[in-house]
Write a protein that holds these residues in place. Structure first.
Motif, PDB file in Angstrom:
ATOM      1  N   ARG A  66      31.436  18.268  29.467  1.00  0.00           N
ATOM      2  CA  ARG A  66      30.143  18.311  28.872  1.00  0.00           C
ATOM      3  C   ARG A  66      30.274  18.409  27.265  1.00  0.00           C
ATOM      4  O   ARG A  66      30.900  19.272  26.665  1.00  0.00           O
ATOM      5  CB  ARG A  66      29.008  19.626  29.146  1.00  0.00           C
ATOM      6  CG  ARG A  66      28.428  19.180  30.689  1.00  0.00           C
ATOM      7  CD  ARG A  66      28.005  20.611  31.264  1.00  0.00           C
ATOM      8  NE  ARG A  66      27.153  21.208  30.343  1.00  0.00           N
ATOM      9  CZ  ARG A  66      26.786  22.399  30.420  1.00  0.00           C
ATOM     10  NH1 ARG A  66      27.352  23.374  31.724  1.00  0.00           N
ATOM     11  NH2 ARG A  66      26.037  23.333  29.678  1.00  0.00           N
ATOM     12  N   ASP A  67      29.551  17.488  26.459  1.00  0.00           N
ATOM     13  CA  ASP A  67      29.559  17.504  24.906  1.00  0.00           C
ATOM     14  C   ASP A  67      28.777  18.539  24.422  1.00  0.00           C
ATOM     15  O   ASP A  67      29.220  19.099  23.383  1.00  0.00           O
ATOM     16  CB  ASP A  67      29.264  16.002  24.585  1.00  0.00           C
ATOM     17  CG  ASP A  67      29.977  14.822  25.093  1.00  0.00           C
ATOM     18  OD1 ASP A  67      31.164  15.074  25.273  1.00  0.00           O
ATOM     19  OD2 ASP A  67      29.407  13.692  25.394  1.00  0.00           O
ATOM     20  N   ILE A  76      26.935  14.634  31.076  1.00  0.00           N
ATOM     21  CA  ILE A  76      28.145  14.610  30.349  1.00  0.00           C
ATOM     22  C   ILE A  76      27.969  13.117  29.350  1.00  0.00           C
ATOM     23  O   ILE A  76      27.544  12.214  30.043  1.00  0.00           O
ATOM     24  CB  ILE A  76      29.294  14.349  31.239  1.00  0.00           C
ATOM     25  CG1 ILE A  76      29.509  15.466  31.960  1.00  0.00           C
ATOM     26  CG2 ILE A  76      30.716  13.904  30.371  1.00  0.00           C
ATOM     27  CD1 ILE A  76      30.815  15.443  33.141  1.00  0.00           C
ATOM     28  N   GLY A  77      28.068  13.204  28.226  1.00  0.00           N
ATOM     29  CA  GLY A  77      27.760  12.229  27.169  1.00  0.00           C
ATOM     30  C   GLY A  77      29.275  11.115  27.285  1.00  0.00           C
ATOM     31  O   GLY A  77      30.101  11.481  27.646  1.00  0.00           O
ATOM     32  N   ARG A  83      36.898  11.133  27.836  1.00  0.00           N
ATOM     33  CA  ARG A  83      38.036  12.011  28.111  1.00  0.00           C
ATOM     34  C   ARG A  83      38.102  12.101  29.462  1.00  0.00           C
ATOM     35  O   ARG A  83      39.475  12.472  30.029  1.00  0.00           O
ATOM     36  CB  ARG A  83      37.545  13.453  27.595  1.00  0.00           C
ATOM     37  CG  ARG A  83      37.452  13.587  25.853  1.00  0.00           C
ATOM     38  CD  ARG A  83      37.544  15.014  25.422  1.00  0.00           C
ATOM     39  NE  ARG A  83      36.278  15.396  25.962  1.00  0.00           N
ATOM     40  CZ  ARG A  83      36.072  16.690  26.515  1.00  0.00           C
ATOM     41  NH1 ARG A  83      37.361  17.151  27.408  1.00  0.00           N
ATOM     42  NH2 ARG A  83      34.825  17.219  27.017  1.00  0.00           N
ATOM     43  N   TYR A  84      37.020  12.416  30.325  1.00  0.00           N
ATOM     44  CA  TYR A  84      37.410  12.474  31.757  1.00  0.00           C
ATOM     45  C   TYR A  84      38.037  11.305  32.598  1.00  0.00           C
ATOM     46  O   TYR A  84      38.975  11.583  33.278  1.00  0.00           O
ATOM     47  CB  TYR A  84      35.863  12.803  32.451  1.00  0.00           C
ATOM     48  CG  TYR A  84      35.940  12.567  34.053  1.00  0.00           C
ATOM     49  CD1 TYR A  84      36.499  13.938  34.597  1.00  0.00           C
ATOM     50  CD2 TYR A  84      35.557  11.738  34.659  1.00  0.00           C
ATOM     51  CE1 TYR A  84      36.461  13.976  36.176  1.00  0.00           C
ATOM     52  CE2 TYR A  84      35.825  11.684  36.088  1.00  0.00           C
ATOM     53  CZ  TYR A  84      36.010  12.662  36.870  1.00  0.00           C
ATOM     54  OH  TYR A  84      36.265  12.535  38.218  1.00  0.00           O
ATOM     55  N   MET A 109      25.653   3.397  31.178  1.00  0.00           N
ATOM     56  CA  MET A 109      26.972   3.170  30.962  1.00  0.00           C
ATOM     57  C   MET A 109      27.429   4.444  30.073  1.00  0.00           C
ATOM     58  O   MET A 109      26.615   4.795  28.879  1.00  0.00           O
ATOM     59  CB  MET A 109      27.428   1.924  30.177  1.00  0.00           C
ATOM     60  CG  MET A 109      28.909   1.709  30.033  1.00  0.00           C
ATOM     61  SD  MET A 109      29.545   1.455  31.507  1.00  0.00           S
ATOM     62  CE  MET A 109      28.923  -0.227  31.907  1.00  0.00           C
ATOM     63  N   GLY A 110      28.194   5.215  30.130  1.00  0.00           N
ATOM     64  CA  GLY A 110      28.760   6.298  29.557  1.00  0.00           C
ATOM     65  C   GLY A 110      28.142   7.621  29.457  1.00  0.00           C
ATOM     66  O   GLY A 110      28.013   8.711  28.769  1.00  0.00           O
ATOM     67  N   GLU A 111      27.551   7.918  30.939  1.00  0.00           N
ATOM     68  CA  GLU A 111      26.648   9.225  30.958  1.00  0.00           C
ATOM     69  C   GLU A 111      26.946   9.244  32.488  1.00  0.00           C
ATOM     70  O   GLU A 111      26.642   8.704  33.444  1.00  0.00           O
ATOM     71  CB  GLU A 111      25.223   8.810  30.649  1.00  0.00           C
ATOM     72  CG  GLU A 111      24.202  10.199  30.979  1.00  0.00           C
ATOM     73  CD  GLU A 111      23.139   9.947  30.584  1.00  0.00           C
ATOM     74  OE1 GLU A 111      22.620  11.029  30.035  1.00  0.00           O
ATOM     75  OE2 GLU A 111      22.376   8.871  30.742  1.00  0.00           O
ATOM     76  N   PHE A 112      27.290  10.717  32.742  1.00  0.00           N
ATOM     77  CA  PHE A 112      27.395  11.159  34.297  1.00  0.00           C
ATOM     78  C   PHE A 112      26.266  12.181  34.207  1.00  0.00           C
ATOM     79  O   PHE A 112      26.230  13.186  33.183  1.00  0.00           O
ATOM     80  CB  PHE A 112      28.702  11.750  34.563  1.00  0.00           C
ATOM     81  CG  PHE A 112      29.964  10.668  34.509  1.00  0.00           C
ATOM     82  CD1 PHE A 112      29.562   9.443  34.908  1.00  0.00           C
ATOM     83  CD2 PHE A 112      30.989  10.983  34.480  1.00  0.00           C
ATOM     84  CE1 PHE A 112      30.285   8.354  34.784  1.00  0.00           C
ATOM     85  CE2 PHE A 112      32.155  10.091  34.662  1.00  0.00           C
ATOM     86  CZ  PHE A 112      31.729   8.679  34.844  1.00  0.00           C
TER      87      PHE A 112
END
Length: 272
Positions: A66-67, A76-77, A83-84, A109-112
């Protein structure tokens, strides 16, 4: 072990490698799943036979990426996602990246999000980074050779890549994704043929750009993957009919290809 085909033996070995189950259990679950490896693995981990995955362990992995823990406890951004993915050996410019997004039901895109991340990984029994890395490698190997898996990920990419608030996919984004999905170098399926020589992907992008590069709707996005498969079965397009249910743009593209072939057109074209 009873006699199995070479493909079935390979699937049993893959099942054992991922689940650490015995060969008898591997064969049992694969038979029940009609030799669908992904379904068999999912069923195994959801059954009493499977060790299952630790929800708390997956949550800890999620939290470590998490950012802004204090601002976004369940997201998570982009920096954390990058990184992940790097830590599970997934490149941003490969189809496997989108397969992971589909697995964890990434909203954009780019977010979990926590729920999708935990649910997705728990369903396949992966609660450590090594297990997640192993599954990513499995996806990478299976995507080019399993049409059903490929299609599921391909179709998920449409809503994933759309700009917020828009129904259609901008042409430049669609072109970028087509290059990803229809190029072996990126873990996709090659959309080109040698006889007759047809650089299908290049011609498709050139054709669309020549018509203004308009946004791509969901039906066209889904049907061009079906069309791609059909051209692989019969490059001469003997199956095509003007009375078929293809989107109008694909009908026009068929004529475009036929004219190019008559003129002896070939070569490739870079589309910006």
């Amino acid at each position: 072990m009873p006699p199995y085909s070479s493909l079935q033996k390979q699937q049993i070995a893959q099942f054992i490698n991922f689940t650490q189950a015995k060969d008898t259990a591997a064969a049992k679950f694969l038979k029940a799943a009609r030799w669908d490896l992904e379904e068999a693995i999912n069923t195994y981990f959801q059954s009493p036979s499977g060790a299952g995955a630790s929800t708390s362990a997956i949550n800890k992995i999620f939290d470590s990426y998490r950012d802004s823990p204090e601002d976004s406890p369940d997201a998570i951004g982009i920096e954390g996602v990058m990184r992940y993915l790097g830590d599970i050996s997934v490149q941003l410019d490969e189809v496997t990246c989108l397969a992971i997004a589909e697995l964890v039901k990434s909203p954009t895109m780019g977010e979990f999000m926590r729920e999708g991340f935990v649910t997705g990984w728990r369903a396949i029994g992966a609660d450590t980074l090594p297990k997640m890395t192993a599954h990513a490698a499995e996806l990478r190997a299976r995507l080019p050779i399993q049409p059903d898996l490929f299609r599921r990920v391909y179709r998920y990419a449409f809503p994933l890549c759309r700009m917020q608030g828009q129904r259609n996919l901008q042409f430049d984004l669609a072109a970028e994704q087509w290059r990803l999905f229809f190029t072996p170098d990126h873990g996709g399926v090659a959309w080109r043929s040698a006889s007759p020589a047809t650089p299908w992907l290049d011609w498709w992008l050139e054709f669309l750009q020549g018509r203004g590069g308009r946004p791509v709707n969901k039906d066209l996005w889904e049907q061009i993957e079906v069309f791609m498969r059909k051209t692989g079965e019969d490059e001469t397009m003997g199956w095509w009919s003007a009375d078929g249910a293809w989107p109008g743009l694909i009908d026009e593209f068929v004529e475009f290809v036929r004219e190019r072939r008559k003129a002896g057109g070939g070569g490739e074209m870079e589309v910006e």
